[in-house]
Scaffold this motif. Structure first.
Motif, mmCIF file in Angstrom:
data_model
loop_
_atom_site.group_PDB
_atom_site.id
_atom_site.type_symbol
_atom_site.label_atom_id
_atom_site.label_comp_id
_atom_site.label_asym_id
_atom_site.label_seq_id
_atom_site.Cartn_x
_atom_site.Cartn_y
_atom_site.Cartn_z
ATOM 1 N N ALA A 94 0.826 -1.208 0.000
ATOM 2 C CA ALA A 94 0.000 0.000 0.000
ATOM 3 C C ALA A 94 0.861 1.259 0.000
ATOM 4 O O ALA A 94 0.434 2.307 -0.494
ATOM 5 C CB ALA A 94 -0.929 0.000 1.210
ATOM 6 N N LEU A 95 2.075 1.144 0.535
ATOM 7 C CA LEU A 95 2.994 2.282 0.577
ATOM 8 C C LEU A 95 3.958 2.280 -0.602
ATOM 9 O O LEU A 95 4.867 3.122 -0.658
ATOM 10 C CB LEU A 95 3.775 2.269 1.901
ATOM 11 N N GLY A 96 3.765 1.345 -1.536
ATOM 12 C CA GLY A 96 4.597 1.318 -2.738
ATOM 13 C C GLY A 96 6.041 0.938 -2.473
ATOM 14 O O GLY A 96 6.955 1.492 -3.096
ATOM 15 N N LEU A 97 6.268 -0.025 -1.586
ATOM 16 C CA LEU A 97 7.628 -0.334 -1.150
ATOM 17 C C LEU A 97 8.215 -1.602 -1.761
ATOM 18 O O LEU A 97 9.229 -2.112 -1.273
ATOM 19 C CB LEU A 97 7.655 -0.451 0.384
ATOM 20 N N THR A 98 7.605 -2.105 -2.820
ATOM 21 C CA THR A 98 8.107 -3.370 -3.392
ATOM 22 C C THR A 98 9.559 -3.268 -3.844
ATOM 23 O O THR A 98 10.299 -4.253 -3.769
ATOM 24 C CB THR A 98 7.232 -3.827 -4.572
ATOM 25 N N ASP A 99 9.978 -2.092 -4.294
ATOM 26 C CA ASP A 99 11.363 -1.959 -4.760
ATOM 27 C C ASP A 99 12.358 -1.928 -3.604
ATOM 28 O O ASP A 99 13.572 -1.971 -3.821
ATOM 29 C CB ASP A 99 11.527 -0.703 -5.622
ATOM 30 N N ARG A 100 11.852 -1.871 -2.368
ATOM 31 C CA ARG A 100 12.731 -1.912 -1.189
ATOM 32 C C ARG A 100 12.698 -3.284 -0.522
ATOM 33 O O ARG A 100 13.244 -3.456 0.563
ATOM 34 C CB ARG A 100 12.282 -0.878 -0.154
ATOM 35 N N MET A 101 12.041 -4.262 -1.147
ATOM 36 C CA MET A 101 11.816 -5.555 -0.513
ATOM 37 C C MET A 101 12.652 -6.663 -1.150
ATOM 38 O O MET A 101 12.796 -6.729 -2.367
ATOM 39 C CB MET A 101 10.336 -5.926 -0.578
ATOM 40 N N ALA A 102 13.166 -7.535 -0.284
ATOM 41 C CA ALA A 102 13.866 -8.734 -0.746
ATOM 42 C C ALA A 102 12.885 -9.884 -0.932
ATOM 43 O O ALA A 102 13.180 -10.849 -1.629
ATOM 44 C CB ALA A 102 14.947 -9.122 0.262
ATOM 45 N N GLY A 103 11.718 -9.786 -0.313
ATOM 46 C CA GLY A 103 10.717 -10.839 -0.432
ATOM 47 C C GLY A 103 9.784 -10.824 0.761
ATOM 48 O O GLY A 103 9.794 -9.889 1.570
ATOM 49 N N TYR A 104 8.976 -11.878 0.880
ATOM 50 C CA TYR A 104 8.033 -11.996 1.997
ATOM 51 C C TYR A 104 8.024 -13.436 2.483
ATOM 52 O O TYR A 104 8.544 -14.342 1.810
ATOM 53 C CB TYR A 104 6.623 -11.548 1.578
ATOM 54 N N THR A 105 7.448 -13.660 3.650
ATOM 55 C CA THR A 105 7.409 -14.996 4.248
ATOM 56 C C THR A 105 6.046 -15.243 4.885
ATOM 57 O O THR A 105 5.250 -14.330 5.062
ATOM 58 C CB THR A 105 8.492 -15.143 5.344
ATOM 59 N N GLY A 106 5.804 -16.517 5.234
ATOM 60 C CA GLY A 106 4.675 -16.864 6.075
ATOM 61 C C GLY A 106 3.305 -16.703 5.469
ATOM 62 O O GLY A 106 2.367 -16.307 6.158
ATOM 63 N N VAL A 107 3.160 -17.022 4.180
ATOM 64 C CA VAL A 107 1.854 -16.877 3.538
ATOM 65 C C VAL A 107 1.305 -18.217 3.053
ATOM 66 O O VAL A 107 0.228 -18.641 3.453
ATOM 67 C CB VAL A 107 1.925 -15.863 2.369
ATOM 68 N N SER A 108 2.038 -18.912 2.202
ATOM 69 C CA SER A 108 1.458 -20.093 1.541
ATOM 70 C C SER A 108 1.199 -21.254 2.500
ATOM 71 O O SER A 108 0.238 -22.001 2.324
ATOM 72 C CB SER A 108 2.353 -20.552 0.383
ATOM 73 N N GLU A 109 2.023 -21.419 3.523
ATOM 74 C CA GLU A 109 1.818 -22.504 4.488
ATOM 75 C C GLU A 109 0.487 -22.357 5.207
ATOM 76 O O GLU A 109 -0.172 -23.334 5.552
ATOM 77 C CB GLU A 109 2.958 -22.534 5.499
ATOM 78 N N TRP A 110 0.078 -21.092 5.419
ATOM 79 C CA TRP A 110 -1.173 -20.821 6.134
ATOM 80 C C TRP A 110 -2.360 -20.686 5.183
ATOM 81 O O TRP A 110 -3.489 -20.470 5.609
ATOM 82 C CB TRP A 110 -1.029 -19.528 6.956
ATOM 83 N N LYS A 111 -2.070 -20.799 3.891
ATOM 84 C CA LYS A 111 -3.120 -20.721 2.863
ATOM 85 C C LYS A 111 -3.934 -19.429 2.988
ATOM 86 O O LYS A 111 -5.164 -19.429 2.997
ATOM 87 C CB LYS A 111 -4.027 -21.948 2.919
ATOM 88 N N THR A 112 -3.200 -18.307 3.057
ATOM 89 C CA THR A 112 -3.856 -17.011 3.176
ATOM 90 C C THR A 112 -3.683 -16.148 1.929
ATOM 91 O O THR A 112 -4.211 -15.044 1.872
ATOM 92 C CB THR A 112 -3.297 -16.228 4.385
ATOM 93 N N LEU A 113 -2.934 -16.630 0.946
ATOM 94 C CA LEU A 113 -2.681 -15.836 -0.257
ATOM 95 C C LEU A 113 -3.921 -15.804 -1.136
ATOM 96 O O LEU A 113 -4.450 -16.844 -1.519
ATOM 97 C CB LEU A 113 -1.510 -16.429 -1.033
#
Length: 307
Positions: A48-67
């Motif tokens: 929401a803050l447009g920070l994707t270019d500052r990110m190496a990645g994300y964690t903790g989503v697919s295991e919990w089936k929240t994507l």
């Protein structure tokens, strides 16, 4: 240089900056460039803050089936570094310099990944405000929990103007909507059913659904439970006789299966929510602090006040 651009640039260069993260003051000498966020709602705050270019990645989503599809489309360029809570090795392997997580949202009290353990590797941590109740006293859950996280992220990443505009927009949208809610009727009693059959996992007074429910003109029957997300017994649910049940949809058990479980169980046959088939479904990303909370409030209100 246009005045707005000048102001934004000046803000971005105004380091060092210090923000409050739970019970810590955290200082940043520069904006993080290799950030990692844990969980779907925290990741959406970054987006929401447009920070994707500052990110190496994300964690903790697919295991919990929240994507869900909205997030999937927005993070295609980012890798999921770990399907569950990340280890220190995962964060070090990503050359992370910042970890946005929370207690029980990517970190566990006494666990391997904490602000203290990551500090040794120069990985700064900002903690989700809603989750601070696990390590300190804090006020009851409110929409400010979400707002303060966006504002602090804005300071950390040098996008204060964007964060302030986003939060101001959310506040105005909610104020305008709140003015349309009925003022005279008795607030419906609401139970949040996250998961569990032997014992339900639900939202206490420190979990954001309490704030969402109140903003939608109702009350959480577990408001007196001095905890955040918590396991309770079915007996108090039955005794407190909820008018509406909010289902949190994620994981292996679908919302439809959770509804069927309550409808098919004789112990719940006299609960008004079951008798009148008053169930409303929130996706996990809507029921946790993040940019979709305002839309969630509106949908809850439509279910709480059908007339």
């Amino acid at each position: 240089m246009p005045a707005l651009l000048a102001a934004t640039t000046a803000t971005a260069l105004a380091y060092p900056v210090t923000v409050k993260s739970c019970n810590r003051d955290v200082t940043f000498d520069a904006a993080p460039m290799r950030a990692v966020s844990n969980d779907v709602n925290l990741t959406e705050m970054m987006l929401a803050l447009g920070l994707t270019d500052r990110m190496a990645g994300y964690t903790g989503v697919s295991e919990w089936k929240t994507l869900d599809e909205t997030l999937r489309a927005n993070v295609e360029q980012l890798p999921e570094l770990s399907p569950d809570y990340p280890t220190k090795e995962v964060l070090l392997g990503a050359d992370a310099d910042f970890y946005f997580a929370g207690w029980n949202y990517g970190m566990r009290v006494g666990g391997e990944v904490t602000p203290e353990t990551l500090a040794a590797f120069d990985i700064a941590v900002y903690e989700l405000t809603e989750s601070c109740i696990h390590i300190m006293d804090k006020p009851k859950s409110s929409m400010d929990d979400m707002y303060v996280d966006l504002l602090n992220l804005g300071i950390i990443f040098g996008v204060e103007d964007k964060a302030e505009a986003l939060v101001a927009g959310y506040k105005q949208e909610l104020a305008d909507f709140s003015a349309t809610l009925p003022a005279s009727e008795t607030p419906p009693k609401v139970f949040v059913y996250d998961s569990g059959e032997d014992k339900p996992f639900t939202a206490g007074r420190y979990a954001i659904p309490t704030a969402l429910i109140e903003a939608a003109g109702a009350s959480n029957i577990m408001d007196d439970v001095a905890s955040s997300w918590v396991e309770v017994g079915w007996e108090p649910v039955i005794e407190r006789n909820p008018d509406v049940v909010v289902i949190v949809n994620y994981g292996d058990v679908t919302a439809e299966q959770k509804i069927a479980f309550m409808k098919d169980n004789a112990a719940f046959k006299d609960i008004p929510a079951v008798v009148n088939d008053r169930f409303v479904v929130l996706e996990y990303v809507e029921a946790t602090p993040g940019p979709r909370n305002i839309a969630a409030i509106k949908r809850l209100a439509a279910a709480f006040h059908p007339k």
